[in-house]
Design an enzyme around this catalytic site. Structure first.
Site, PDB file in Angstrom:
ATOM      1  N   ASP A  52       0.781  -1.270  -0.038  1.00  0.00           N
ATOM      2  CA  ASP A  52      -0.077   0.083  -0.031  1.00  0.00           C
ATOM      3  C   ASP A  52       0.964   1.259   0.008  1.00  0.00           C
ATOM      4  O   ASP A  52       0.306   2.281  -0.080  1.00  0.00           O
ATOM      5  CB  ASP A  52      -0.851   0.031   1.215  1.00  0.00           C
ATOM      6  N   SER A  53       2.161   1.135   0.128  1.00  0.00           N
ATOM      7  CA  SER A  53       3.166   2.149  -0.289  1.00  0.00           C
ATOM      8  C   SER A  53       2.827   2.638  -1.535  1.00  0.00           C
ATOM      9  O   SER A  53       3.502   3.824  -2.054  1.00  0.00           O
ATOM     10  CB  SER A  53       4.454   1.805   0.001  1.00  0.00           C
ATOM     11  N   ASP A  91      -1.128  -6.517  -0.488  1.00  0.00           N
ATOM     12  CA  ASP A  91      -1.307  -5.752   0.857  1.00  0.00           C
ATOM     13  C   ASP A  91      -2.519  -5.340   1.212  1.00  0.00           C
ATOM     14  O   ASP A  91      -3.357  -4.905   0.213  1.00  0.00           O
ATOM     15  CB  ASP A  91      -0.278  -4.512   0.945  1.00  0.00           C
ATOM     16  N   LYS A 120      -0.938  -9.699   3.188  1.00  0.00           N
ATOM     17  CA  LYS A 120      -0.155  -9.138   4.297  1.00  0.00           C
ATOM     18  C   LYS A 120      -1.226  -7.972   4.975  1.00  0.00           C
ATOM     19  O   LYS A 120      -1.986  -7.239   4.225  1.00  0.00           O
ATOM     20  CB  LYS A 120       0.912  -8.121   3.837  1.00  0.00           C
ATOM     21  N   GLU A 122      -1.415  -5.541   8.754  1.00  0.00           N
ATOM     22  CA  GLU A 122      -0.765  -4.758  10.053  1.00  0.00           C
ATOM     23  C   GLU A 122      -1.225  -5.208  10.899  1.00  0.00           C
ATOM     24  O   GLU A 122      -2.713  -5.013  11.308  1.00  0.00           O
ATOM     25  CB  GLU A 122      -0.608  -3.412   9.684  1.00  0.00           C
ATOM     26  N   GLU A 193       8.814  -3.963  11.189  1.00  0.00           N
ATOM     27  CA  GLU A 193       9.318  -2.583  10.318  1.00  0.00           C
ATOM     28  C   GLU A 193       9.588  -1.642  11.696  1.00  0.00           C
ATOM     29  O   GLU A 193       8.785  -1.436  12.687  1.00  0.00           O
ATOM     30  CB  GLU A 193       8.194  -1.976   9.623  1.00  0.00           C
TER      31      GLU A 193
HETATM   32  O1  KIV Z   1       3.578  -1.096   1.845  1.00  0.00           O
HETATM   33  C1  KIV Z   1       4.662  -1.212   1.862  1.00  0.00           C
HETATM   34  O2  KIV Z   1       5.618  -1.027   1.244  1.00  0.00           O
HETATM   35  C2  KIV Z   1       5.051  -2.113   2.994  1.00  0.00           C
HETATM   36  C3  KIV Z   1       6.360  -2.456   3.163  1.00  0.00           C
HETATM   37  C4  KIV Z   1       7.060  -1.031   3.939  1.00  0.00           C
HETATM   38  C5  KIV Z   1       6.869  -3.470   4.066  1.00  0.00           C
HETATM   39  O3  KIV Z   1       4.122  -2.446   3.707  1.00  0.00           O
END
Ligand code: KIV
Length: 275
Positions: A52-53, A91, A120, A122, A193
């Site tokens: 999600d970055s 994500d 993934k 959080e 992280e």
């Molecule tokens: O979204 C992302 O790029 C991440 C990484 C920073 C682990 O979750």
């Protein structure tokens, strides 16, 4: 010149889990489109995180909170379409799994149908039920604890976690509990992280699933970075990241040379013309 792996076998969830025993380090990097997915796969990464970055590095928003499930599904699909050997991690964005375990399962199914091979999310102790629910329907889960960017407002910014003792969110003992809770709930790997090196080392020794660090020191079972930081595409350089190229400068140089050629009429010339 490095030798690139050719025709390597497909990386699977069990293969990633085995790395905990073999000690072979896991490399994960983000990618959000087909061009870069092909390149990072050819370069030999083990896992491609469609993170999600994407919000910050592609969409131009300030943090990951505005990214939606439809955005993630779109980027997962175009990465997965390249059929990489690397394992594709989708994500789960903010708001797509926090409401209930059922919502999390439904959102995970959306990403899996678009080509993710695992998801993934959080959160630690408080996300255990959710991780359990997703794992129960055979969707492999990567946990993510420590500096969790979707909790940016609770943390008061993107700040290193686990520096102070305690069981409150972000406290050292709490993060150890979080790691154990994520493993017990059924996650097959854990992103750590933005925590002190010694804490990441302790967590890595404590859990039997592989840990993948970002800003967590060298003692994790693997590492993950955002592609734009690795390529030096971002104006900002982070202490924990390493830029292996300065593509920002190269893009600026190449594009300004193009602009100058067009303006002066030097390009295109006859050799670049059809007859
Ligand atoms: O979204 C992302 O790029 C991440 C990484 C920073 C682990 O979750």
């Amino acid at each position: 010149m490095s030798t690139l792996p050719t025709n390597r076998p497909k990386i699977t969830v069990p293969a990633i889990m085995r790395r905990k025993q073999t000690g072979e380090k896991i490399s994960m990097i983000t990618a959000y489109d087909a061009t870069f997915a092909r390149l990072v796969d050819e370069a030999g990464v083990d896992m491609i995180l469609v993170g999600d970055s994407v919000g910050m590095v592609v969409q131009g928003v300030e943090n990951t909170l505005p990214v939606g499930l439809a955005d993630m599904a779109y980027h997962v699909e175009i990465v997965a379409r390249t059929r990489p050997s690397a394992l594709v991690v989708g994500d789960l964005p903010f708001g797509s799994y926090q409401v209930s375990p059922q919502q999390a399962v439904e959102s995970s199914i959306v990403l899996m149908k678009r080509g993710a091979e695992c998801v993934k999310l959080e959160g630690g102790t408080h996300m255990a039920d959710t991780i359990e629910a997703i794992s129960r329907v055979d969707i492999p889960v990567v946990g993510h604890i420590g500096l969790t960017p979707q909790s940016v407002h609770r943390m008061g910014g993107h700040k290193v976690q686990g520096r102070s003792a305690g069981y409150e969110a972000g406290g050292r003992e709490r993060l150890l509990d979080d790691a154990v809770a994520v493993e017990r709930a059924g996650a097959f790997a854990l992103v750590i992280e933005g925590v002190p090196r010694d804490l990441a080392k302790e967590i890595t020794a404590k859990v039997s699933i592989p840990t993948i660090g970002i800003g967590a020191g060298p003692d994790c079972d693997g590492q993950v970075l955002v592609l734009h930081d690795v390529l030096g595409l971002s104006a900002h350089r982070y202490k924990f990241a390493k830029a292996y190229a300065d593509l920002r400068q190269q893009v600026l140089d190449a594009t300004s040379a193009y602009v100058a050629d067009v303006q002066s009429g030097v390009w295109p010339d006859d050799t670049h013309s059809f007859h």
